[in-house]
Enzyme design. Structure first.
Site, PDB file in Angstrom:
ATOM      1  N   SER A 147     -16.609  -9.689  -9.279  1.00 34.57           N
ATOM      2  CA  SER A 147     -17.160 -10.466  -8.156  1.00 34.57           C
ATOM      3  C   SER A 147     -17.290 -11.944  -8.490  1.00 34.57           C
ATOM      4  CB  SER A 147     -18.539  -9.914  -7.798  1.00 34.57           C
ATOM      5  OG  SER A 147     -19.188 -10.798  -6.909  1.00 34.57           O
ATOM      6  N   GLU A 190     -19.588 -13.645  -7.499  1.00 39.52           N
ATOM      7  CA  GLU A 190     -21.007 -13.925  -7.718  1.00 39.52           C
ATOM      8  C   GLU A 190     -21.284 -14.253  -9.185  1.00 39.52           C
ATOM      9  OE1 GLU A 190     -23.772 -13.912  -5.529  1.00 39.52           O
ATOM     10  OE2 GLU A 190     -22.306 -13.900  -3.909  1.00 39.52           O
ATOM     11  N   TYR A 239     -27.315  -8.406  -9.130  1.00 39.95           N
ATOM     12  CA  TYR A 239     -25.949  -7.951  -8.822  1.00 39.95           C
ATOM     13  C   TYR A 239     -24.939  -8.710  -9.676  1.00 39.95           C
ATOM     14  CZ  TYR A 239     -21.600  -7.572  -6.087  1.00 39.95           C
ATOM     15  OH  TYR A 239     -20.291  -7.369  -5.695  1.00 39.95           O
TER      16      TYR A 239
HETATM   17  P1  NDP Z   1     -19.013  -1.248   0.125  1.00 38.51           P
HETATM   18  O1  NDP Z   1     -20.470  -1.500   0.026  1.00 38.51           O
HETATM   19  O2  NDP Z   1     -18.391  -1.234   1.467  1.00 38.51           O
HETATM   20  O3  NDP Z   1     -18.640   0.136  -0.595  1.00 38.51           O
HETATM   21  C1  NDP Z   1     -19.116   0.435  -1.862  1.00 38.51           C
HETATM   22  C2  NDP Z   1     -19.224   1.942  -2.009  1.00 38.51           C
HETATM   23  O4  NDP Z   1     -19.935   2.206  -3.228  1.00 38.51           O
HETATM   24  C3  NDP Z   1     -20.026   2.601  -0.904  1.00 38.51           C
HETATM   25  O5  NDP Z   1     -19.187   3.048   0.125  1.00 38.51           O
HETATM   26  C4  NDP Z   1     -20.762   3.745  -1.586  1.00 38.51           C
HETATM   27  O6  NDP Z   1     -20.019   4.939  -1.511  1.00 38.51           O
HETATM   28  C5  NDP Z   1     -20.821   3.296  -3.015  1.00 38.51           C
HETATM   29  N1  NDP Z   1     -22.199   2.881  -3.321  1.00 38.51           N
HETATM   30  C6  NDP Z   1     -23.047   2.189  -2.567  1.00 38.51           C
HETATM   31  N2  NDP Z   1     -24.234   2.035  -3.173  1.00 38.51           N
HETATM   32  C7  NDP Z   1     -24.106   2.666  -4.343  1.00 38.51           C
HETATM   33  C8  NDP Z   1     -24.997   2.886  -5.414  1.00 38.51           C
HETATM   34  N3  NDP Z   1     -26.242   2.429  -5.407  1.00 38.51           N
HETATM   35  N4  NDP Z   1     -24.542   3.586  -6.446  1.00 38.51           N
HETATM   36  C9  NDP Z   1     -23.284   4.059  -6.470  1.00 38.51           C
HETATM   37  N5  NDP Z   1     -22.392   3.895  -5.472  1.00 38.51           N
HETATM   38  C10 NDP Z   1     -22.815   3.198  -4.427  1.00 38.51           C
HETATM   39  O7  NDP Z   1     -18.280  -2.344  -0.802  1.00 38.51           O
HETATM   40  P2  NDP Z   1     -16.844  -3.048  -0.607  1.00 38.51           P
HETATM   41  O8  NDP Z   1     -15.855  -2.023  -0.252  1.00 38.51           O
HETATM   42  O9  NDP Z   1     -17.030  -4.250   0.241  1.00 38.51           O
HETATM   43  O10 NDP Z   1     -16.564  -3.594  -2.072  1.00 38.51           O
HETATM   44  C11 NDP Z   1     -15.914  -2.803  -3.055  1.00 38.51           C
HETATM   45  C12 NDP Z   1     -16.329  -3.306  -4.424  1.00 38.51           C
HETATM   46  O11 NDP Z   1     -15.977  -4.697  -4.542  1.00 38.51           O
HETATM   47  C13 NDP Z   1     -17.827  -3.224  -4.684  1.00 38.51           C
HETATM   48  O12 NDP Z   1     -18.018  -2.953  -6.051  1.00 38.51           O
HETATM   49  C14 NDP Z   1     -18.317  -4.640  -4.393  1.00 38.51           C
HETATM   50  O13 NDP Z   1     -19.488  -4.936  -5.112  1.00 38.51           O
HETATM   51  C15 NDP Z   1     -17.127  -5.451  -4.865  1.00 38.51           C
HETATM   52  N6  NDP Z   1     -16.964  -6.748  -4.237  1.00 38.51           N
HETATM   53  C16 NDP Z   1     -16.929  -6.850  -2.867  1.00 38.51           C
HETATM   54  C17 NDP Z   1     -16.755  -8.063  -2.274  1.00 38.51           C
HETATM   55  C18 NDP Z   1     -16.684  -8.209  -0.785  1.00 38.51           C
HETATM   56  O14 NDP Z   1     -16.730  -9.349  -0.301  1.00 38.51           O
HETATM   57  N7  NDP Z   1     -16.535  -7.129  -0.033  1.00 38.51           N
HETATM   58  C19 NDP Z   1     -16.615  -9.294  -3.084  1.00 38.51           C
HETATM   59  C20 NDP Z   1     -16.558  -9.048  -4.502  1.00 38.51           C
HETATM   60  C21 NDP Z   1     -16.767  -7.830  -5.032  1.00 38.51           C
HETATM   61  P3  NDP Z   1     -20.739   6.397  -1.353  1.00 38.51           P
HETATM   62  O15 NDP Z   1     -21.995   6.208  -0.563  1.00 38.51           O
HETATM   63  O16 NDP Z   1     -19.694   7.173  -0.599  1.00 38.51           O
HETATM   64  O17 NDP Z   1     -20.984   6.900  -2.726  1.00 38.51           O
END
Ligand code: NDP
Length: 333
Positions: A129, A131, A153
């Site tokens: 990220s 961030e 994060y």
């Molecule tokens: P989302 O939040 O849409 O999806 C992340 C998935 O991770 C969820 O669908 C969930 O799946 C699972 N999740 C959520 N909370 C937790 C938790 N506490 N512990 C374990 N699993 C969890 O994220 P994005 O698809 O937008 O992003 C994908 C990755 O890229 C993430 O790691 C995000 O941090 C990173 N990222 C995203 C950016 C953006 O702008 N979108 C920018 C940079 C990095 P389930 O509930 O099915 O287990």
């Protein structure tokens, strides 16, 4: 003789990027497997919206549990693993710092350890990220810019980044991190500010009035279009050598400009409908964050095509379509 299709395993397939990456990989002929923390309870609504629910195999996996990670990788025998799971909200990470750290840093370590343990030629992408950079100031962040994380994060993502680099250097794993700046779409979870703005603009346009409360509208960000960002993830795993890449548009705008773009999709003036609420401010905030994808352009042939204004417009129109029960055709990709 035709080559057998490649198999991909996506940890966190239910999220925004998981849906779009599934679509990309299926289009390339991959067999796609994905995990959710509880695959039986998850609605996989993003996969359904994209019309992919029946085309991917889903499994339950808790990434903080090594046995769970090892089992699913051993069962699926993937050629490529994409780790997109974990607590993904910067704001929530101030309330859930331990959950955030474990679901990102411990989880990444478990995947790396499992790949190393199985000694299979698996290529691994980790969702890094922007961030991690903290404030970038007036110069865009690049791969060699220092990390100055400003949230639990970002600390967790920085830890995971160095885990990946360490396993690549120490054990020769094909492992890389994409350091992605914000990328948005109608699949963004509702807690994210861009989706909140898009939903409010659509609701206010339908109702003929109303307001929405937001935090600091002067923060500046680099917003791209999620379907393009998953193309970069895939491209990183097709390189001869594993390397980390910054993925960004290089364009920076204040949050107020995103609100302006979303409201203008309905001919509305955002200033009449947006209120600033001090209770929504974070304990520490990045004032300005934007990146240079020059390395990705040179080595992956990747560059962002869709800019913030169009991203906000599509998200706002998609929210209106949802309110009206209309199809999202033309607004998802
Ligand atoms: P989302 O939040 O849409 O999806 C992340 C998935 O991770 C969820 O669908 C969930 O799946 C699972 N999740 C959520 N909370 C937790 C938790 N506490 N512990 C374990 N699993 C969890 O994220 P994005 O698809 O937008 O992003 C994908 C990755 O890229 C993430 O790691 C995000 O941090 C990173 N990222 C995203 C950016 C953006 O702008 N979108 C920018 C940079 C990095 P389930 O509930 O099915 O287990």
């Amino acid at each position: 003789m035709t080559a057998s299709p490649k198999t991909a395993l996506i940890f966190g397939i239910s999220g925004q990027d998981g849906g779009y990456l599934s679509r990309l990989l299926l289009g390339k002929g991959y067999v796609v497997h994905g995990t959710s923390r509880d695959a039986e309870a998850s609605a996989f609504s993003n996969l359904s919206t994209l019309g992919l629910r029946g085309r991917v195999a889903t499994h339950s996996a808790a990434l903080t549990d090594f046995r769970s990670v090892l089992q699913v990788i051993a069962k699926v025998e993937p050629d490529e693993i994409y780790n997109l799971s974990g607590q993904s909200s910067v704001g929530l990470s101030f309330q859930q710092p331990v959950e955030t750290l474990e679901s990102i840093a411990t989880a990444t370590l478990n995947v790396l350890e499992a790949v190393r343990f199985l000694a299979a030629p698996i290529r691994f992408y980790n969702a890094g990220s922007s961030e991690c950079f903290g404030n970038t100031g007036e110069d865009p962040a690049a791969e060699d810019s220092p990390f100055r994380p400003r949230s639990p994060y970002a600390v967790a993502k920085s830890t995971a980044f160095w885990e990946v680099a360490n396993y690549r250097e120490s054990y020769g794993l094909f492992a890389c991190s994409g350091i992605l700046f914000n990328h948005e779409s109608p699949m963004r979870p509702g807690r994210f500010v861009t989706r909140k703005i898009a939903a409010a603009a659509a609701r206010i346009a339908r109702d003929g009035g109303g307001t929405v409360s937001l935090g600091d509208l002067s923060v500046r960000r680099d917003w791209g279009w999620a379907p393009e960002y998953v193309e970069a993830m895939w491209a990183m795993l097709q390189r001869p050598e594993p390397e980390d890449f910054v993925i960004a548009t290089g364009e920076v705008n204040p949050l107020s400009a995103f609100a302006e773009a979303a409201f203008s999709a309905f001919g509305l003036d955002w200033r009449a409908h947006v209120e600033s609420d001090p209770s929504l401010l974070r304990p520490s905030e990045i004032r300005c964050g934007f990146g240079s994808a020059a390395k990705a352009r040179a080595k992956l042939g990747w560059s962002a095509r869709t800019r913030m204004h169009e991203v906000a417009r599509r998200m706002a129109l998609a929210e209106r379509a949802r309110l009206d029960g209309s199809p999202l055709d033309g607004l998802l990709f």
